[in-house]
Design a protein around this motif. Structure first.
Motif, PDB file in Angstrom:
ATOM      1  N   TYR B   4       0.817  -1.218   0.000  1.00  0.00           N
ATOM      2  CA  TYR B   4       0.000   0.000   0.000  1.00  0.00           C
ATOM      3  C   TYR B   4       0.851   1.269   0.000  1.00  0.00           C
ATOM      4  CZ  TYR B   4      -4.489  -2.399   0.793  1.00  0.00           C
ATOM      5  OH  TYR B   4      -5.629  -3.155   0.673  1.00  0.00           O
ATOM      6  N   ALA B   5       2.012   1.181   0.635  1.00  0.00           N
ATOM      7  CA  ALA B   5       2.850   2.379   0.765  1.00  0.00           C
ATOM      8  C   ALA B   5       3.290   2.914  -0.586  1.00  0.00           C
ATOM      9  CB  ALA B   5       4.073   2.078   1.631  1.00  0.00           C
ATOM     10  N   ALA B   9      -2.495   7.971  -5.155  1.00  0.00           N
ATOM     11  CA  ALA B   9      -3.802   8.323  -4.608  1.00  0.00           C
ATOM     12  C   ALA B   9      -4.909   7.625  -5.395  1.00  0.00           C
ATOM     13  CB  ALA B   9      -3.998   9.844  -4.617  1.00  0.00           C
ATOM     14  N   ALA B  10      -4.770   7.593  -6.714  1.00  0.00           N
ATOM     15  CA  ALA B  10      -5.806   6.978  -7.551  1.00  0.00           C
ATOM     16  C   ALA B  10      -5.874   5.478  -7.309  1.00  0.00           C
ATOM     17  CB  ALA B  10      -5.519   7.252  -9.031  1.00  0.00           C
ATOM     18  N   GLU B  15      -8.303   0.640  -4.874  1.00  0.00           N
ATOM     19  CA  GLU B  15      -8.234  -0.451  -3.891  1.00  0.00           C
ATOM     20  C   GLU B  15      -9.334  -0.285  -2.836  1.00  0.00           C
ATOM     21  OE1 GLU B  15      -6.568  -3.157  -3.789  1.00  0.00           O
ATOM     22  OE2 GLU B  15      -6.328  -3.783  -1.692  1.00  0.00           O
ATOM     23  N   TYR B  16      -9.551   0.948  -2.431  1.00  0.00           N
ATOM     24  CA  TYR B  16     -10.567   1.212  -1.406  1.00  0.00           C
ATOM     25  C   TYR B  16     -11.950   0.801  -1.907  1.00  0.00           C
ATOM     26  CZ  TYR B  16     -13.251   3.612   2.203  1.00  0.00           C
ATOM     27  OH  TYR B  16     -14.111   3.893   3.227  1.00  0.00           O
ATOM     28  N   ASP B  17     -12.224   1.060  -3.165  1.00  0.00           N
ATOM     29  CA  ASP B  17     -13.516   0.674  -3.734  1.00  0.00           C
ATOM     30  C   ASP B  17     -13.680  -0.850  -3.718  1.00  0.00           C
ATOM     31  OD1 ASP B  17     -14.004   3.323  -4.155  1.00  0.00           O
ATOM     32  OD2 ASP B  17     -13.449   3.298  -6.285  1.00  0.00           O
ATOM     33  N   VAL B 414      -8.830  -5.011   8.121  1.00  0.00           N
ATOM     34  CA  VAL B 414      -7.539  -4.348   8.372  1.00  0.00           C
ATOM     35  C   VAL B 414      -7.073  -3.604   7.120  1.00  0.00           C
ATOM     36  CG1 VAL B 414      -6.779  -5.870  10.250  1.00  0.00           C
ATOM     37  CG2 VAL B 414      -6.139  -6.427   7.898  1.00  0.00           C
ATOM     38  N   ARG B 415      -7.403  -4.143   5.952  1.00  0.00           N
ATOM     39  CA  ARG B 415      -7.064  -3.420   4.716  1.00  0.00           C
ATOM     40  C   ARG B 415      -7.850  -2.106   4.642  1.00  0.00           C
ATOM     41  NH1 ARG B 415      -8.162  -7.773   0.124  1.00  0.00           N
ATOM     42  NH2 ARG B 415      -7.638  -6.047  -1.309  1.00  0.00           N
ATOM     43  N   MET B 416      -9.122  -2.194   4.933  1.00  0.00           N
ATOM     44  CA  MET B 416      -9.979  -1.004   4.844  1.00  0.00           C
ATOM     45  C   MET B 416      -9.502   0.072   5.819  1.00  0.00           C
ATOM     46  SD  MET B 416     -14.068  -1.248   4.651  1.00  0.00           S
ATOM     47  CE  MET B 416     -15.168   0.124   5.005  1.00  0.00           C
ATOM     48  N   ALA B 417      -9.172  -0.371   7.044  1.00  0.00           N
ATOM     49  CA  ALA B 417      -8.707   0.598   8.053  1.00  0.00           C
ATOM     50  C   ALA B 417      -7.380   1.222   7.615  1.00  0.00           C
ATOM     51  CB  ALA B 417      -8.551  -0.092   9.409  1.00  0.00           C
ATOM     52  N   ALA B 418      -6.509   0.401   7.024  1.00  0.00           N
ATOM     53  CA  ALA B 418      -5.211   0.923   6.566  1.00  0.00           C
ATOM     54  C   ALA B 418      -5.412   1.939   5.440  1.00  0.00           C
ATOM     55  CB  ALA B 418      -4.323  -0.227   6.107  1.00  0.00           C
ATOM     56  N   LEU B 419      -6.306   1.598   4.528  1.00  0.00           N
ATOM     57  CA  LEU B 419      -6.562   2.497   3.392  1.00  0.00           C
ATOM     58  C   LEU B 419      -7.138   3.829   3.877  1.00  0.00           C
ATOM     59  CD1 LEU B 419      -7.989  -0.176   0.939  1.00  0.00           C
ATOM     60  CD2 LEU B 419      -5.958   1.265   0.519  1.00  0.00           C
ATOM     61  N   GLU B 420      -8.080   3.751   4.791  1.00  0.00           N
ATOM     62  CA  GLU B 420      -8.666   4.989   5.343  1.00  0.00           C
ATOM     63  C   GLU B 420      -7.574   5.872   5.937  1.00  0.00           C
ATOM     64  OE1 GLU B 420     -13.060   3.167   6.572  1.00  0.00           O
ATOM     65  OE2 GLU B 420     -11.594   3.641   8.127  1.00  0.00           O
ATOM     66  N   LYS B 421      -6.648   5.222   6.653  1.00  0.00           N
ATOM     67  CA  LYS B 421      -5.551   5.955   7.286  1.00  0.00           C
ATOM     68  C   LYS B 421      -4.672   6.621   6.206  1.00  0.00           C
ATOM     69  CE  LYS B 421      -2.787   6.739  10.913  1.00  0.00           C
ATOM     70  NZ  LYS B 421      -3.241   7.422  12.123  1.00  0.00           N
ATOM     71  N   LEU B 422      -4.305   5.811   5.223  1.00  0.00           N
ATOM     72  CA  LEU B 422      -3.415   6.311   4.164  1.00  0.00           C
ATOM     73  C   LEU B 422      -4.087   7.412   3.343  1.00  0.00           C
ATOM     74  CD1 LEU B 422      -1.985   2.863   3.009  1.00  0.00           C
ATOM     75  CD2 LEU B 422      -0.672   4.721   4.084  1.00  0.00           C
TER      76      LEU B 422
END
Lengths: 425, 425
Positions: B4-5, B9-10, B15-17, B414-422
């Protein structure tokens, strides 16, 4: 046989010679007999052997939709709470089913009062300058010891024939340092006294200065009649609630003298408000108690009626033992006028009041002759009987023949101690 | 799958979707899955059904010349003390066999330190201005809660790969208010770390300012390998004795995850001097624990070798569950670079370190999707993880299929939470 009080000096000496010879003869038998604790006898334990195998498969271990083998359900198996509620006359939601020892639950309540305070405490008792506890005496040594071990001041309350001297209790609770009272309300330990309705009403209606004053209501012998039918007894939670003191009592009971003393189930019963408060503290201490054993008891005891049938079988074993003790006292001691006792109809003890100043000596003699009794003074706070008179006799453990042998020795020893006293030895 | 790092942004939005759609799909399944506590699964409980009937007659209940059904023998059935001594590597005289819960024994030790003091205490801890306790973290929430409930100040000690950070411990014990440390030395909760010899030696050789500093050595997983053979482990009592600190440790163990979690036997092991001191306090609290259940365990488990055979059967059930968890993390999360974990060989937990600041959010999402986990932060003192990162996964209870379903949801969350953070959401 003549009352000792009427004997001349020469007659006393003559009697003393007879009794001393009997004592020496007893000693020569090298007896090893135990009447010290209220332990059920082997025949009683054998009565309930079926409880050992009443749960035998995984399917047996499911109750109320719960697998009792796993963690959880702090307050115990619901069916177990319901069984005790039926026996005690309260609601299942008012019952907390714990481990094997009601003493441990009592200790937990006092310990938590000390470390955290109870529901209505202004502060934990360890932050109080002094905490006092009322001890109706003669009473149960292990009760007194719990409060003594936390440094509380024990206050002796005399026992009357219908329970604690309520004038003394009502006067004592005006002191805000007085935080509670120990009670064995039915077939009290050691006297076998059942509290009268009047005493119970006055206890429930107390207006103590301490907002967290607590009645420790050890209903140890709630269904333990050995002479006659079950005697109904009022639910103390209801009585306290109706008197406007719903949170003033913790009641305790167990199956230690119903199934197995080492492996029974113990409960406390208290108001729902106290229950919620205590569960918040207890959940830090334990995830859950042994629910498999709780369910064993539910399956084995079934309900109150079935449990009372079992108690009749215990009674059939117990009554001859109590008769042996009291009959011998009636025959051997009554004519001499050197002691008093009563004939209980339930519970586990006979309380013997020896000539003042002779209890310790009598029990030292018993020990010398191989008969172990509860220590003299044990029935009073700090183990100190101011009259040196009360002796607790526990007839349950030995078979009748041994019991008779032990009681013969006991009678010789109380006579010998009385004679020594009268003769100024 | 890309870390993810490294995403633009796009790409993050894309990924978030995807992840959001997966989350909504999971929610739609109305799952009800529980990975919150280290409860054994039903297959494990069924393994030991024979223990239910191993004692079935009065004769079965006699051991060491004692009828275990009756009152007495505070420290437990000698054969049970001997069994645990063999397992732990100490002497039978150093083992106290209690009721069903080691947590309760730990609570009793802390509670008695608070109310009465321990063997070398200058005063009860309730008389100290402040008492501090060391909490290697991540650690076991119920340990921390015990000391917190007595108002002690909890001090976080970082965990290293070989146990507590001993530099931090050695520095901390210079403060005389620091009275002890919680340890799970083998397959630690939650990380599955086994303390190294060097750590154990430094712990045993501590020279704390407090004379009554106590190591609470919760050897909960002493024989709980699920991957590979039993790994021998040093007897902490011996190590402490040889280091000149014989009375500095109380060790705890139980059969909660050997036989039945709700109905096992728990013990503490400690020096004979501590044992004598504790028994003087415990005898006020209880006459004896459930010796029938203790003897059941002796008859069923027999000895250490036979107990280890049983543990192999538990391992056969446990390993696929741990594999399912760790394999999925390796596959689904490792490539994304948003978390770390290890693959334990024993114990009951997998410790997952999420991207800092996302643990709470991830578990809230899990809950929304019907998967219950131990609360975020629970593995730190006061339930507050300063990094909001550590999550304890308990794979033991659900069957593998359910576990996989739950882990799928977990990975999405955990992916969703990480993405929200990023994405700065």
């Amino acid at each position: 046989m003549t009352a000792y009080a009427t004997l001349t000096a020469a007659q006393l000496q003559q009697e003393y010679d007879v009794v001393t010879a009997a004592f020496e003869a007893a000693k020569a038998k090298n007896l090893k007999l135990d009447m010290s604790r209220g332990k059920p006898g082997k025949a009683q334990l054998d009565l309930v052997s079926d409880i050992l195998t009443v749960l035998s498969t995984p399917e047996d271990c499911v109750a109320d939709g719960m697998d009792v083998r796993n963690y959880g359900e702090l307050a115990g198996v619901p069916a177990c709470r319901a069984l005790f509620a039926e026996i005690l006359g309260c609601k299942p939601s008012e019952v907390f089913a714990g481990g094997n020892a009601s003493l441990n639950l009592m200790y937990d309540v006092i310990s938590k009062a000390f470390t955290h305070g109870l529901l209505h405490s202004e502060r934990p008792w360890c932050k109080e300058d002094v905490v006092k506890f009322l001890c109706p005496s003669p009473g149960y040594d292990r009760h007194f010891k719990v409060t003594e071990s936390f440094g509380m001041e024990l206050i002796t309350i005399p026992m009357t024939e219908e329970g604690p001297d309520m004038d003394a209790v009502e006067a004592a609770v005006k002191d805000p340092a007085v935080k509670g009272i120990w009670c064995v309300p039915k077939y009290s330990n050691p006297q076998g006294i059942t509290y009268s309705d009047a005493v119970i009403d006055r206890l429930a209606a107390l207006k103590p200065a301490a907002p967290d004053f607590t009645i420790m209501w050890d209903n140890a012998y709630c269904i333990h009649e050995f002479d006659g039918d079950f005697v109904p007894f009022r639910d103390i939670l209801t009585v306290c609630r109706e008197a406007g003191n719903p949170d003033m009592v913790f009641e305790f009971a167990s199956t230690s003298k119903v199934t197995l003393p080492g492996a029974g189930v113990a409960v406390f019963a208290t108001s729902e408000a106290n229950m919620a408060y205590m569960q918040k503290l207890l959940t830090v201490q334990v995830i859950s108690y042994d629910k498999v054993n709780q369910l064993r008891h539910v399956r084995y005891l079934k309900d109150k009626a079935h449990t009372l049938e079992l108690m009749k079988k215990h009674a059939a074993i117990m009554k001859p033992k109590f008769d042996a003790v009291v009959d011998m006292l009636d025959r051997e001691i009554a004519p001499l006028g050197i002691g008093s006792w009563c004939r209980p109809k339930g519970g586990y003890f006979v309380s013997y009041d020896a000539m003042p100043g002779t209890a310790k000596r009598a029990l030292a003699l018993c020990k010398e002759a191989g008969v172990v009794m509860t220590g003299a003074g044990a029935t009073y706070p700090y183990g100190k009987d101011p009259q040196d008179s009360n002796i607790r006799i526990a007839p349950s453990l030995p078979p009748v023949a041994e019991l008779e042998a032990a009681m013969e020795v006991f009678c010789v020893c109380v006579r010998m101690a009385a004679l020594e006293k009268l003769m100024g030895k």
